[in-house]
Design an enzyme around this catalytic site. Structure first.
Site, PDB file in Angstrom:
ATOM      1  N   TRP A 141      -0.242  -0.888   0.567  1.00  0.00           N
ATOM      2  CA  TRP A 141      -0.706   0.081   1.579  1.00  0.00           C
ATOM      3  C   TRP A 141      -0.497   1.534   1.138  1.00  0.00           C
ATOM      4  O   TRP A 141      -0.734   2.440   1.903  1.00  0.00           O
ATOM      5  CB  TRP A 141       0.045  -0.138   2.896  1.00  0.00           C
ATOM      6  CG  TRP A 141      -0.176  -1.477   3.502  1.00  0.00           C
ATOM      7  CD1 TRP A 141      -1.170  -1.807   4.389  1.00  0.00           C
ATOM      8  CD2 TRP A 141       0.593  -2.665   3.293  1.00  0.00           C
ATOM      9  NE1 TRP A 141      -1.065  -3.142   4.721  1.00  0.00           N
ATOM     10  CE2 TRP A 141       0.009  -3.692   4.066  1.00  0.00           C
ATOM     11  CE3 TRP A 141       1.710  -2.974   2.500  1.00  0.00           C
ATOM     12  CZ2 TRP A 141       0.503  -4.989   4.107  1.00  0.00           C
ATOM     13  CZ3 TRP A 141       2.204  -4.278   2.526  1.00  0.00           C
ATOM     14  CH2 TRP A 141       1.611  -5.270   3.321  1.00  0.00           C
ATOM     15  N   ASP A 142       0.026   1.739  -0.034  1.00  0.00           N
ATOM     16  CA  ASP A 142       0.438   3.078  -0.442  1.00  0.00           C
ATOM     17  C   ASP A 142       1.565   3.598   0.446  1.00  0.00           C
ATOM     18  O   ASP A 142       1.618   4.775   0.770  1.00  0.00           O
ATOM     19  CB  ASP A 142      -0.740   4.063  -0.435  1.00  0.00           C
ATOM     20  CG  ASP A 142      -0.417   5.343  -1.188  1.00  0.00           C
ATOM     21  OD1 ASP A 142       0.617   5.373  -1.875  1.00  0.00           O
ATOM     22  OD2 ASP A 142      -1.177   6.311  -1.074  1.00  0.00           O
ATOM     23  N   TYR A 143       2.439   2.703   0.845  1.00  0.00           N
ATOM     24  CA  TYR A 143       3.645   3.108   1.565  1.00  0.00           C
ATOM     25  C   TYR A 143       4.764   3.393   0.553  1.00  0.00           C
ATOM     26  O   TYR A 143       5.876   2.860   0.658  1.00  0.00           O
ATOM     27  CB  TYR A 143       4.090   2.023   2.544  1.00  0.00           C
ATOM     28  CG  TYR A 143       3.263   1.927   3.812  1.00  0.00           C
ATOM     29  CD1 TYR A 143       2.513   3.001   4.295  1.00  0.00           C
ATOM     30  CD2 TYR A 143       3.255   0.746   4.564  1.00  0.00           C
ATOM     31  CE1 TYR A 143       1.780   2.905   5.460  1.00  0.00           C
ATOM     32  CE2 TYR A 143       2.520   0.643   5.746  1.00  0.00           C
ATOM     33  CZ  TYR A 143       1.789   1.725   6.187  1.00  0.00           C
ATOM     34  OH  TYR A 143       1.071   1.636   7.355  1.00  0.00           O
TER      35      TYR A 143
END
Lengths: 725, 137
Positions: free
Chosen positions: A384-386
């Site tokens: 998630w690009d977290y």
């Protein structure tokens, strides 16, 4: 669309309407939050290894090599220091290496803060170049203040020493960063620099400013006059691209402040997101602050090896990197790395065991050797690009048997983890909870994700069709159609592909919490957190339809635009905020909050919408409406011993003061441009200052400028307060 | 249908001069009707996608109201008023009494409602004139 505009125009007639139209940060070019990641390797070109005696073997004794080099530099003793953080200075991006954004200065209090006035405004002269240069600016700098020097770093990474009391320039140093590098990165920024005092007897550069610039250099300059420290690296420059491999300007770009502890300069770097799996390594390295020699390299896919890559190879390509600021505990000899993801954020297929282990983790390394001591993962198998954007904050956690050395890590998905920083064990319970399942073929979803259940979570409310919003039923309907077409099953909804191929990521990849970090007031025991509440709408683009070219291959006309081609993955990515075509968020406000959390109970003391729509409005016309609806924000806060919190960050050009205990707004002042940066505080000549870089931010679409502003109490008030003590 | 029914005003326009108010009313009718078009079609698509039926209903209401207002009929005002009420009730049912969340449900529709009410005198005179012309035949 014309209808929507027509209706909108009608609405504009009503003042109420303008309120809503927050064209906010409309379309960030198919990307958003600053991030980066790396990927799997092919040891392509083997750049010369750093000119260091560093060893390939872990645990090899480095004490032989280091003193030798130190003698060459003319030092009598091998021990330098970072000054102690006290009321008079600000020595790390986050205040000190503990990064609590706390100033012991206590002259400004809730009672007198209303009297604050602007005492100087300094213009750096470093303004965003004309649009045809394709360089976008974000003045994200938190200056350092040491002695009677304020070290500002501008978006093109010019360091300026400013007199903290008068705002007058003393000297400046322009590293002349390669234009291609600034064009290729997401935005030109310099979050900060590091300060270090060399050992007694050092012949040149007794005090230094050390930092990395976006074309891949680490520089050391004399903190007194800005001249390069010739005995550091080669004439004051260390080639950070040594061992990195293929050199695409900007692909590898340090722009966060280094952290220096025990004479070791520790720095990661940004790697532009979603370009290709074959990206620069995420290697984190330590260098001798005196000589610039590399002491160790933590290349996570070569466990047990801490030296330069083997002859003819590069550091492992594309591995998770650390693009934000690092924290350090000198006593424990540990540095705390907020890790990102492997290159191609949204594709988790084929990650190595080490990449899986360290992605989106908080990892502690031994500062002397670079060996990992413990790791705590905040997102399992992050697709998630977290990645972690917040600098970890080190605090004394009040425990039953006295204070426990803790590290607090805020995350983009809105969680706040509290760990024992000696061993990485949670001090506040962390529960693994089941999350939505199923993603692209060849990839997988982690069955559970960690939640810090005793601490407040942010921006995780469940959206429904009824949550969709707009300024009229028409744009609301557009949002609702997108919502219905997209996959959404709550937080951690996995990326999907297919015909519509879209999913809603909420919180979005600008958080929750991002690079502004969090602040801790150890007197009142309050953690101050600013958050975004904005969903993203992301689309997987089938490989054959991907038009975006990866970094380094974009034609001249597309300079400055970064698509998400994700070369090496089965699909590209088109990622943006979930906004209607007229640029209004698809969910109702608040879109951003400032909150206070009681420590150690974890109780939410207060939560207030942060920011007004005053400087946003339809057709770029400012609405001038001053109701705090809570806007998206970037940048952070500073908490002071007087019990006052200062923050700008929101989409309106204001800096504000809040009572740290209650969240009550006490003061605000108009800024000359957007304040997407972290204010700092210190005393100079017996007067407490609040200083903020106000130069705007490209994807937040706030007003651009080149100002640094300082606020203080009027002289007589300041004197009275001081005398009264 | 025969002469003298509701189709009549359209025909009568050819040999009638309009007041400024009537021109404005016709323009307003066009705007209201056009605003209904994306709502009706987008709303139908939303129903197909499994979403709320409000937008299609409201779109149909706006189109009907727009046509009738264009024709100078008081019925257009009534239909718009019903659509406006529907928006309020539906909005409150979906998001409760949250002021911010109610904005799309209330602000635009209320502005149109106010403008529509301002046309009452025009609608009245138009209605009388239509009636008189019908009677005169």
């Amino acid at each position: 669309m014309s209808l929507a505009i027509e209706l909108r125009r009608g609405l504009v007639l009503g003042a109420a309407l303008t309120l809503l139209s927050l064209p906010a940060f409309a379309q960030a070019p198919s990307q958003q939050a600053p991030q980066h990641q790396p990927s799997a390797s092919s040891g392509s070109d083997a750049s010369p290894t750093p000119s260091t005696g560093a060893q390939d073997q872990p645990g090899a004794d480095r004490s032989v090599a280091v003193p030798a080099s130190r003698e060459a530099a003319g030092a009598d003793t091998p021990v330098g220091t970072v000054p102690e953080h006290d009321a008079t200075n600000w020595v790390n991006y986050g205040g000190s290496n503990a990064a609590d954004h706390f100033s012991p200065a206590d002259q400004i209090t809730p009672q007198n803060v209303g009297k604050l006035e602007k005492v100087w405004e300094f213009h750096t002269g470093d303004k965003e170049p004309p649009a045809d240069q394709a360089i976008e600016y974000a003045f994200e700098n938190a200056p350092l203040k040491v002695g009677s020097n304020l070290y500002v770093c501008t978006p093109s990474q010019i360091v300026i020493d400013v007199d903290p009391a008068t705002g007058k320039e003393k000297w400046r140093f322009d590293p002349k960063v390669k234009k291609e590098a600034l064009q290729n990165i997401y935005h030109a920024a310099c979050r900060g620099v590091a300060y270090w005092q060399a050992p007694e007897g050092t012949q040149e550069c007794r005090t230094r400013i050390i930092y990395g610039v976006s074309d891949g250099r680490m520089l050391a300059i004399d903190a007194e006059d800005g001249t390069p420290c010739t005995s550091f690296g080669e004439n004051g420059t260390v080639d950070m691209l040594a061992g990195i491999g293929e050199k695409v300007p900007g692909f590898f770009s340090p722009n966060s402040a280094p952290t220096i502890v025990d004479d070791v300069v520790v720095m990661g770097h940004q790697v532009v997101d979603n370009q290709a799996l074959d990206a620069p390594s995420g290697v984190v390295r330590g260098w001798d602050a005196l000589t610039g020699k590399m002491l160790w390299a933590w290349d996570l896919d070569r466990p047990g090896q801490y030296g330069p890559p083997p002859e003819g190879k590069s550091f492992t390509r594309g591995t998770p990197n650390v693009w934000t600021m690092i924290a350090a505990d000198k006593e424990l000899g540990l540095i705390y790395l907020p890790m990102g993801n492997r290159a191609d954020d949204y594709w988790g297929g084929g990650r190595t065991e080490q990449e899986e282990k360290y992605t989106a983790s908080l990892t502690a390394l031994d500062v002397k050797t670079g060996e990992p001591r413990w790791t705590f993962q905040t997102v399992h198998h992050d697709i998630w690009d977290y990645d972690l954007g917040s600098q970890p904050t080190l605090v004394d956690w009040p425990g039953k048997d006295g204070p426990v050395p803790a590290v607090i890590q805020a995350s983009k998905q809105g969680e706040i983890f509290v760990l024992d920083r000696r061993n990485g064990r949670p001090l506040m319970p962390v529960e693994e909870k089941r999350v939505p399942q199923g993603t692209s073929e060849g990839d997988h979803t982690a069955p559970t994700q960690p939640f810090s259940t005793a601490m407040p979570a942010f921006s995780q409310d469940r959206l429904t069709g009824a949550s969709m919003w707009g300024v009229s039923p028409i744009d609301q309907l557009w949002c609702r159609i997108q919502f219905q077409k997209a996959r959404y099953e709550g937080t951690f909804t996995p990326p999907v592909e297919g015909k519509s191929g879209s999913w809603i990521e909420f919180p979005g990849d600008n958080g929750g919490m991002d690079w502004g970090g969090i602040s801790y007031d150890p007197i009142n025991k309050v953690l101050v957190v600013n958050t975004n509440r904005m969903p993203d709408l992301k689309v997987k683009v089938p490989r054959e339809e991907v038009k975006a070219k990866p970094i380094g291959q974009r034609p001249e006309g597309e300079k400055g635009s970064l698509g998400g081609p994700q070369v090496g993955a089965p699909f590209g990515i088109n990622s943006g905020k979930f906004l209607s075509p007229i640029g209004v968020p698809c969910i109702a406000p608040p879109w951003g909050y400032l909150s206070g959390i009681e420590i150690p109970s974890g109780k939410l003391l207060w939560k207030k919408p942060l920011g007004t729509p005053a400087d946003q409005g339809p057709f770029g016309i400012s609405s001038h409406i001053r109701i705090p609806i809570g806007t998206p924000n970037n940048g952070g806060s500073v908490v002071t011993a007087g019990g006052v919190t200062f923050i700008a960050a929101a989409l309106d050009d204001y800096i504000r003061a809040f009572d740290t205990r209650t969240g009550e707004q006490l003061w605000e002042a108009r800024l000359p441009a957007g304040g997407q940066a972290n204010p700092i505080s210190f005393t100079e000549g017996g007067r407490q200052y609040i200083v903020l870089a106000a130069g705007g931010h490209h994807f937040m679409r706030t007003k651009l400028g080149d100002s640094v502003v300082a606020y203080a109490l009027p002289e007589n008030t300041a004197a009275a307060t001081t005398n009264g003590k | 249908m025969t002469d003298g029914t509701t189709t009549y005003p359209a025909r009568s326009r050819a040999h009638r001069s309009y007041t400024a108010g009537q021109w404005l009313l016709m323009a307003f009718g066009v705007i209201v009707g056009l605003l209904g078009v994306p709502l009706l079609f987008g709303g139908a698509y939303l129903i197909y996608l499994g979403g709320s039926a409000y937008y299609a209903i409201a779109g149909a209401g706006l189109i009907a109201a727009g046509i009738l207002l264009f024709m100078g009929s008081m019925a257009g005002l009534w239909i718009y008023a019903l659509t406006f009420l529907l928006s309020l009730v539906w909005g409150i049912a979906e998001v409760g009494f949250d002021g911010w969340a109610l904005i799309p449900w209330t602000v635009g529709p209320a502005i149109l409602m106010i403008i529509a009410l301002l046309f009452i005198p025009v609608l009245r005179s138009t209605g009388r004139r239509v009636a008189q012309e019908e009677w005169a035949r």
